[in-house]
Scaffold this motif. Structure first.
Motif, PDB file in Angstrom:
ATOM      1  N   UNK A 278       2.763 -41.061 -37.214  1.00  0.00           N
ATOM      2  CA  UNK A 278       1.671 -41.651 -36.448  1.00  0.00           C
ATOM      3  C   UNK A 278       0.341 -41.325 -37.107  1.00  0.00           C
ATOM      4  N   UNK A 279      -0.551 -42.311 -37.165  1.00  0.00           N
ATOM      5  CA  UNK A 279      -1.857 -42.113 -37.763  1.00  0.00           C
ATOM      6  C   UNK A 279      -2.939 -42.527 -36.793  1.00  0.00           C
ATOM      7  N   UNK A 280      -4.126 -41.968 -36.957  1.00  0.00           N
ATOM      8  CA  UNK A 280      -5.270 -42.296 -36.126  1.00  0.00           C
ATOM      9  C   UNK A 280      -6.101 -43.378 -36.813  1.00  0.00           C
ATOM     10  N   UNK A 281      -6.727 -44.250 -36.023  1.00  0.00           N
ATOM     11  CA  UNK A 281      -7.653 -45.236 -36.542  1.00  0.00           C
ATOM     12  C   UNK A 281      -8.964 -45.094 -35.812  1.00  0.00           C
ATOM     13  N   UNK A 282     -10.000 -45.719 -36.344  1.00  0.00           N
ATOM     14  CA  UNK A 282     -11.288 -45.682 -35.662  1.00  0.00           C
ATOM     15  C   UNK A 282     -11.176 -46.363 -34.312  1.00  0.00           C
ATOM     16  N   UNK A 283     -11.982 -45.898 -33.320  1.00  0.00           N
ATOM     17  CA  UNK A 283     -11.923 -46.449 -31.977  1.00  0.00           C
ATOM     18  C   UNK A 283     -12.177 -47.944 -31.977  1.00  0.00           C
ATOM     19  N   UNK A 284     -13.047 -48.407 -32.845  1.00  0.00           N
ATOM     20  CA  UNK A 284     -13.378 -49.827 -32.873  1.00  0.00           C
ATOM     21  C   UNK A 284     -12.225 -50.666 -33.383  1.00  0.00           C
ATOM     22  N   UNK A 285     -11.267 -50.046 -34.055  1.00  0.00           N
ATOM     23  CA  UNK A 285     -10.135 -50.778 -34.606  1.00  0.00           C
ATOM     24  C   UNK A 285      -8.887 -50.664 -33.726  1.00  0.00           C
ATOM     25  N   UNK A 286      -8.963 -49.913 -32.650  1.00  0.00           N
ATOM     26  CA  UNK A 286      -7.781 -49.640 -31.838  1.00  0.00           C
ATOM     27  C   UNK A 286      -7.841 -50.395 -30.526  1.00  0.00           C
ATOM     28  N   UNK A 287      -6.694 -50.902 -30.092  1.00  0.00           N
ATOM     29  CA  UNK A 287      -6.549 -51.455 -28.758  1.00  0.00           C
ATOM     30  C   UNK A 287      -5.981 -50.353 -27.875  1.00  0.00           C
ATOM     31  N   UNK A 288      -6.596 -50.140 -26.736  1.00  0.00           N
ATOM     32  CA  UNK A 288      -6.162 -49.103 -25.811  1.00  0.00           C
ATOM     33  C   UNK A 288      -5.767 -49.751 -24.496  1.00  0.00           C
ATOM     34  N   UNK A 289      -4.616 -49.378 -23.998  1.00  0.00           N
ATOM     35  CA  UNK A 289      -4.098 -49.978 -22.774  1.00  0.00           C
ATOM     36  C   UNK A 289      -4.910 -49.512 -21.571  1.00  0.00           C
ATOM     37  N   UNK A 290      -5.334 -50.455 -20.732  1.00  0.00           N
ATOM     38  CA  UNK A 290      -6.078 -50.152 -19.510  1.00  0.00           C
ATOM     39  C   UNK A 290      -5.091 -50.139 -18.347  1.00  0.00           C
ATOM     40  N   UNK A 291      -5.066 -49.014 -17.640  1.00  0.00           N
ATOM     41  CA  UNK A 291      -4.081 -48.797 -16.573  1.00  0.00           C
ATOM     42  C   UNK A 291      -4.810 -48.612 -15.248  1.00  0.00           C
ATOM     43  N   UNK A 292      -4.571 -49.497 -14.312  1.00  0.00           N
ATOM     44  CA  UNK A 292      -5.232 -49.437 -13.005  1.00  0.00           C
ATOM     45  C   UNK A 292      -4.602 -48.361 -12.135  1.00  0.00           C
ATOM     46  N   UNK A 293      -5.293 -47.227 -11.997  1.00  0.00           N
ATOM     47  CA  UNK A 293      -4.800 -46.069 -11.248  1.00  0.00           C
ATOM     48  C   UNK A 293      -4.703 -46.397  -9.763  1.00  0.00           C
ATOM     49  N   UNK A 294      -3.486 -46.398  -9.232  1.00  0.00           N
ATOM     50  CA  UNK A 294      -3.211 -46.781  -7.845  1.00  0.00           C
ATOM     51  C   UNK A 294      -3.731 -48.192  -7.546  1.00  0.00           C
ATOM     52  N   UNK A 295      -3.756 -49.036  -8.568  1.00  0.00           N
ATOM     53  CA  UNK A 295      -4.287 -50.378  -8.399  1.00  0.00           C
ATOM     54  C   UNK A 295      -5.798 -50.426  -8.372  1.00  0.00           C
ATOM     55  N   UNK A 296      -6.435 -49.504  -9.113  1.00  0.00           N
ATOM     56  CA  UNK A 296      -7.905 -49.366  -9.161  1.00  0.00           C
ATOM     57  C   UNK A 296      -8.437 -48.945  -7.790  1.00  0.00           C
ATOM     58  N   UNK A 297      -8.232 -47.659  -7.509  1.00  0.00           N
ATOM     59  CA  UNK A 297      -8.456 -47.117  -6.170  1.00  0.00           C
ATOM     60  C   UNK A 297      -9.909 -47.092  -5.724  1.00  0.00           C
TER      61      UNK A 297
ATOM     62  N   UNK B 291     -10.851 -39.941 -29.270  1.00  0.00           N
ATOM     63  CA  UNK B 291      -9.845 -38.897 -29.488  1.00  0.00           C
ATOM     64  C   UNK B 291      -8.487 -39.475 -29.867  1.00  0.00           C
ATOM     65  N   UNK B 292      -8.331 -40.796 -29.734  1.00  0.00           N
ATOM     66  CA  UNK B 292      -7.111 -41.444 -30.206  1.00  0.00           C
ATOM     67  C   UNK B 292      -6.078 -41.797 -29.160  1.00  0.00           C
ATOM     68  N   UNK B 293      -6.455 -41.759 -27.868  1.00  0.00           N
ATOM     69  CA  UNK B 293      -5.454 -42.024 -26.838  1.00  0.00           C
ATOM     70  C   UNK B 293      -4.979 -43.471 -26.891  1.00  0.00           C
ATOM     71  N   UNK B 294      -3.831 -43.708 -26.275  1.00  0.00           N
ATOM     72  CA  UNK B 294      -3.223 -45.038 -26.253  1.00  0.00           C
ATOM     73  C   UNK B 294      -3.462 -45.776 -24.948  1.00  0.00           C
ATOM     74  N   UNK B 295      -3.773 -45.042 -23.887  1.00  0.00           N
ATOM     75  CA  UNK B 295      -3.989 -45.669 -22.595  1.00  0.00           C
ATOM     76  C   UNK B 295      -4.957 -44.879 -21.748  1.00  0.00           C
ATOM     77  N   UNK B 296      -5.709 -45.598 -20.896  1.00  0.00           N
ATOM     78  CA  UNK B 296      -6.667 -44.987 -19.976  1.00  0.00           C
ATOM     79  C   UNK B 296      -6.297 -45.342 -18.547  1.00  0.00           C
ATOM     80  N   UNK B 297      -6.094 -44.340 -17.709  1.00  0.00           N
ATOM     81  CA  UNK B 297      -5.975 -44.576 -16.278  1.00  0.00           C
ATOM     82  C   UNK B 297      -7.382 -44.645 -15.697  1.00  0.00           C
ATOM     83  N   UNK B 298      -7.683 -45.724 -15.003  1.00  0.00           N
ATOM     84  CA  UNK B 298      -9.028 -45.925 -14.458  1.00  0.00           C
ATOM     85  C   UNK B 298      -8.943 -46.293 -12.983  1.00  0.00           C
ATOM     86  N   UNK B 299      -9.939 -45.855 -12.217  1.00  0.00           N
ATOM     87  CA  UNK B 299     -10.057 -46.236 -10.813  1.00  0.00           C
ATOM     88  C   UNK B 299     -10.885 -47.496 -10.635  1.00  0.00           C
TER      89      UNK B 299
END
Length: 242
Positions: A14-33, A229-237
């Motif tokens: 696994x390798x890291x890429x710049x944030x501008x070059x990466x797609x990060x999965x958006x995850x609706x925490x509890x359906x965007x609480x 920091x290189x994460x693949x997904x963000x849980x967001x409210x």
């Protein structure tokens, strides 16, 4: 927004890429609480067009049904008191969530409400539900990721389905958390966002073949930092935080 994966180099590392070059999965925490009454049919329907995945919580109620509800106790989210685990479905089905007209849903009903193109992260709040959770997930066409703080709950899923995509949820001990995740053949690890900032957590997890989905992001600045920091997904409210 993207598929659950990390980039690899020629030898599979696994390798890291710049944030501008990466797609990060958006995850609706509890359906965007923060935007909708959490873990409800309305929440998943309204948040689905804006996110890649919806996270929900499942637990067993007093009469045995699997319900979508986060807290152990009813008092924060409803006008009732007592625990979910000791309250029967007939009673729970009449309660409304927060200041809405939305009722507590059964797991099967909520999964049916999620558009098939939207992935679902089903977080198991305790063990003893593996068979029914897998059956419910198998009845829909959505991509489903199963997660839990409980290694036992994840192990029960793994014993019943060798291919079930699992994620270990954690807020402590990076080394032991990665060990648990790899032992259970998880595809991902879901840490508290503070665990990935200023640490090697993401790189170490990627070296183990684990995607990293971090929770819970409440502002654009923090979102940018964890993406860097290189994460693949963000849980967001809120789906509009990024």
């Amino acid at each position: 927004m993207s598929d659950q994966s990390t980039e690899t180099d020629g030898d599979g590392t696994a390798t890291e890429t710049e944030a501008t070059d990466r797609d990060v999965r958006l995850i609706g925490h509890r359906g965007c609480a923060d935007q909708y009454p959490e873990n409800t049919l309305l929440a998943v329907r309204e948040s689905a067009p804006h996110v890649d995945m919806i996270e929900i919580d499942v637990q067993r109620c007093g009469s045995g049904e699997l319900v979508v509800f986060h807290d152990d106790e009813l008092d924060r989210l409803t006008d009732a008191t007592g625990s979910v685990s000791t309250t029967d479905w007939e009673t729970l089905s009449e309660l409304t969530v927060l200041d809405s007209d939305q009722r507590i849903p059964l797991l099967v009903a909520l999964l049916e409400a999620v558009p098939s193109e939207t992935a679902v992260n089903v977080e198991l709040k305790h063990e003893g539900m593996a068979d029914e959770v897998l059956e419910a997930a198998g009845a829909v066409d959505n991509e489903v990721l199963f997660s839990s703080f409980s290694p036992t709950a994840l192990r029960e899923l793994r014993e019943r389905d060798a291919d079930a995509p699992l994620a270990f949820v954690t807020n402590e001990s990076p080394e032991s958390s990665r060990s648990i995740a790899t032992d259970l053949d998880c595809v991902a690890i879901n840490p508290d966002y503070e665990m990935v900032l200023g640490t090697s957590f993401v790189a170490d997890a990627h070296d183990e073949g684990l995607a990293v989905n971090t929770w819970t992001i409440d502002d654009a600045e923090t979102a940018e930092r964890v993406v860097d920091a290189g994460v693949d997904g963000l849980f967001v409210d809120r789906w509009d935080v990024v």
